[in-house]
Design an enzyme around this catalytic site. Structure first.
Site, PDB file in Angstrom:
ATOM      1  N   LYS A  81      50.770  49.599  40.574  1.00 44.57           N
ATOM      2  CA  LYS A  81      50.179  49.990  41.864  1.00 44.57           C
ATOM      3  C   LYS A  81      50.240  48.816  42.864  1.00 44.57           C
ATOM      4  O   LYS A  81      50.692  48.970  43.990  1.00 44.57           O
ATOM      5  CB  LYS A  81      48.709  50.452  41.686  1.00 44.57           C
ATOM      6  CG  LYS A  81      48.549  51.612  40.699  1.00 44.57           C
ATOM      7  CD  LYS A  81      47.111  52.093  40.602  1.00 44.57           C
ATOM      8  CE  LYS A  81      46.142  51.155  39.896  1.00 44.57           C
ATOM      9  NZ  LYS A  81      46.452  50.893  38.479  1.00 44.57           N
ATOM     10  N   THR A  82      49.790  47.655  42.427  1.00 40.56           N
ATOM     11  CA  THR A  82      49.773  46.483  43.319  1.00 40.56           C
ATOM     12  C   THR A  82      51.198  46.026  43.624  1.00 40.56           C
ATOM     13  O   THR A  82      51.510  45.659  44.756  1.00 40.56           O
ATOM     14  CB  THR A  82      48.977  45.334  42.664  1.00 40.56           C
ATOM     15  OG1 THR A  82      47.732  45.850  42.225  1.00 40.56           O
ATOM     16  CG2 THR A  82      48.738  44.209  43.649  1.00 40.56           C
ATOM     17  N   ASP A 126      42.199  47.757  46.227  1.00 42.47           N
ATOM     18  CA  ASP A 126      42.269  48.056  44.796  1.00 42.47           C
ATOM     19  C   ASP A 126      40.939  48.691  44.378  1.00 42.47           C
ATOM     20  O   ASP A 126      39.916  48.456  45.026  1.00 42.47           O
ATOM     21  CB  ASP A 126      42.498  46.743  44.026  1.00 42.47           C
ATOM     22  CG  ASP A 126      43.100  46.981  42.656  1.00 42.47           C
ATOM     23  OD1 ASP A 126      43.478  48.131  42.360  1.00 42.47           O
ATOM     24  OD2 ASP A 126      43.190  46.021  41.882  1.00 42.47           O
ATOM     25  N   THR A 175      42.221  53.865  39.418  1.00 50.06           N
ATOM     26  CA  THR A 175      42.455  54.302  38.044  1.00 50.06           C
ATOM     27  C   THR A 175      41.793  55.659  37.816  1.00 50.06           C
ATOM     28  O   THR A 175      41.962  56.270  36.767  1.00 50.06           O
ATOM     29  CB  THR A 175      41.832  53.292  37.060  1.00 50.06           C
ATOM     30  OG1 THR A 175      40.485  53.047  37.474  1.00 50.06           O
ATOM     31  CG2 THR A 175      42.604  51.988  37.046  1.00 50.06           C
ATOM     32  N   ARG A 234      52.988  45.508  32.584  1.00 45.49           N
ATOM     33  CA  ARG A 234      52.188  44.275  32.553  1.00 45.49           C
ATOM     34  C   ARG A 234      52.037  43.776  31.121  1.00 45.49           C
ATOM     35  O   ARG A 234      52.045  42.574  30.846  1.00 45.49           O
ATOM     36  CB  ARG A 234      50.803  44.529  33.163  1.00 45.49           C
ATOM     37  CG  ARG A 234      49.978  43.247  33.252  1.00 45.49           C
ATOM     38  CD  ARG A 234      48.536  43.540  33.587  1.00 45.49           C
ATOM     39  NE  ARG A 234      48.381  43.973  34.954  1.00 45.49           N
ATOM     40  CZ  ARG A 234      47.259  44.517  35.436  1.00 45.49           C
ATOM     41  NH1 ARG A 234      46.225  44.716  34.653  1.00 45.49           N
ATOM     42  NH2 ARG A 234      47.187  44.864  36.699  1.00 45.49           N
TER      43      ARG A 234
END
Ligand code: ADE
Length: 351
Positions: A81-82, A126, A175, A234
């Protein structure tokens, strides 16, 4: 882990509310800190539909010399997302300000950020589902009319001032799409969910990162890392760094399947990629609740963990691989889970 944390890399003296991040900082590319994040949609691996939709929206906005619509990304942690928000800023040639829902306590916190944005700039929020209600309501006119009314003082002294804002682009990440209020959700023009990545895409990500980290890895090694990464880039990058250390210190520096297995056993990551917390979660349901159904709060109390962590971090992947189901009466684990742990399945439990 945590390389998508908006506060990470914050310089001394910078606001804890927002981090102003301009274009890529050359200092980031030193040997101490090599960013493994893709910098353009072309470099981005996986999420083909999302990438295509974004590239169309970006090209159209650039052609019309307009700002993008507000964008909402929904996905479990670590899926990009980031990273996508940074890429959008890069491709639109604008600056991005990063903050998060819990960092914004009152309207005034947001006002300071909004009034510093320039035409087309991105505001990345976020955990937008954790925005306090007062801040959320402050955001509505900002998103819709690019103006905010700020009230000074209280009672008879109350005065209101209307601030005009530049046409900014809000990129929200969550999320938990379900926790977003309908009025907020409706103000986004582009809403996209990111899925867990396929094994093939994770292999490509592992290989790309190994090149950037200048470490040799064979294909079996890449597959083994991919299989143990819970569908999450990640985690690929985090495990790759641990395996690189292991290969360097205990091996010949080359990452092969065996190196990955040995290194990740030390990390507590099993063949399916389950972590210590994943296993504790599943074992608690088996040992204390006979496999379920059981409510999430009861599991959280048993493990002495935040239920939010379990819902956001642990459960999505276990649901995805079918180790867990969610029913109206609570969480239940599957026959597959018993098999994974080599446990006998009680007669009548699943029939
Ligand atoms: N590194 C982390 N996520 C990635 C992605 N989706 N594509 C390429 N490299 C990545």
């Amino acid at each position: 882990m945590g390389n998508e944390n908006p506060q990470e890399g914050k310089a001394a003296g910078e606001s804890s509310v927002a981090l102003l991040s301009k274009k890529a900082d050359p200092a980031e590319e030193t040997s101490e800190f090599i960013s493994l994040r893709p910098k353009s949609l072309k470099e981005y691996i996986g999420q083909a539909e999302v990438v295509e939709a974004l590239s169309i929206a970006i090209e159209a906005a650039l052609q019309r010399k307009e700002a993008l619509d507000h964008i909402l990304f929904h996905a479990p942690p670590g899926l990009g997302k980031t990273t996508l928000a940074h890429i959008i800023a890069e491709e639109m040639g604008v600056n991005m300000t990063v903050t998060s829902g819990p960092a914004l306590e009152k309207g005034g916190d947001l006002l300071g950020i909004l009034t510093h944005l320039e035409e087309g700039d991105i505001l990345f929020i976020d955990e937008i589902h954790r925005l306090p209600r007062v801040v959320e309501e402050f955001l509505y006119p900002a998103m819709e009319d690019f103006a905010v009314d700020f009230i000074f003082d209280k009672g008879v002294h109350a005065r209101s001032h209307r601030y005009r804002l530049a046409r900014f682009v809000l990129v929200g990440a969550t999320t938990r799409a379900g926790l977003l209020s309908a009025p907020l959700r409706e103000r986004f023009g582009i809403l996209r969910s990111l899925d867990f990545y396929s094994e093939e895409d994770l292999v490509l990500i592992a290989k790309r990162s190994a090149v950037l980290l200048n470490v040799e890895m064979n294909t079996d090694g890449a597959y083994e890392i991919a299989r143990r990464s819970r569908g999450t880039p990640r985690i690929v990058n985090r495990l790759l760094k641990r395996v690189r250390d292991f290969a360097q210190v205990r091996g010949d520096g080359i990452i092969r399947k065996g190196t990955v297995c040995e290194a990740l056993e030390l990390e507590g990551v099993d063949e399916k990629g389950l972590t210590v917390l994943d296993r504790k979660f599943l074992k608690a349901i088996i040992d204390f609740y006979k496999g379920g159904p059981v409510g999430i709060e009861a599991i959280a109390a048993t493990l002495q963990e935040e239920s939010d962590t379990l819902v956001d971090v642990v459960e999505p992947y276990l649901l995805k691989i079918g180790f867990l189901t969610r029913t109206s009466s609570g969480r239940k684990i599957s026959e597959e889970t018993y098999r994974h742990f080599g446990l006998p399945i009680q007669q009548g439990l699943f029939r």
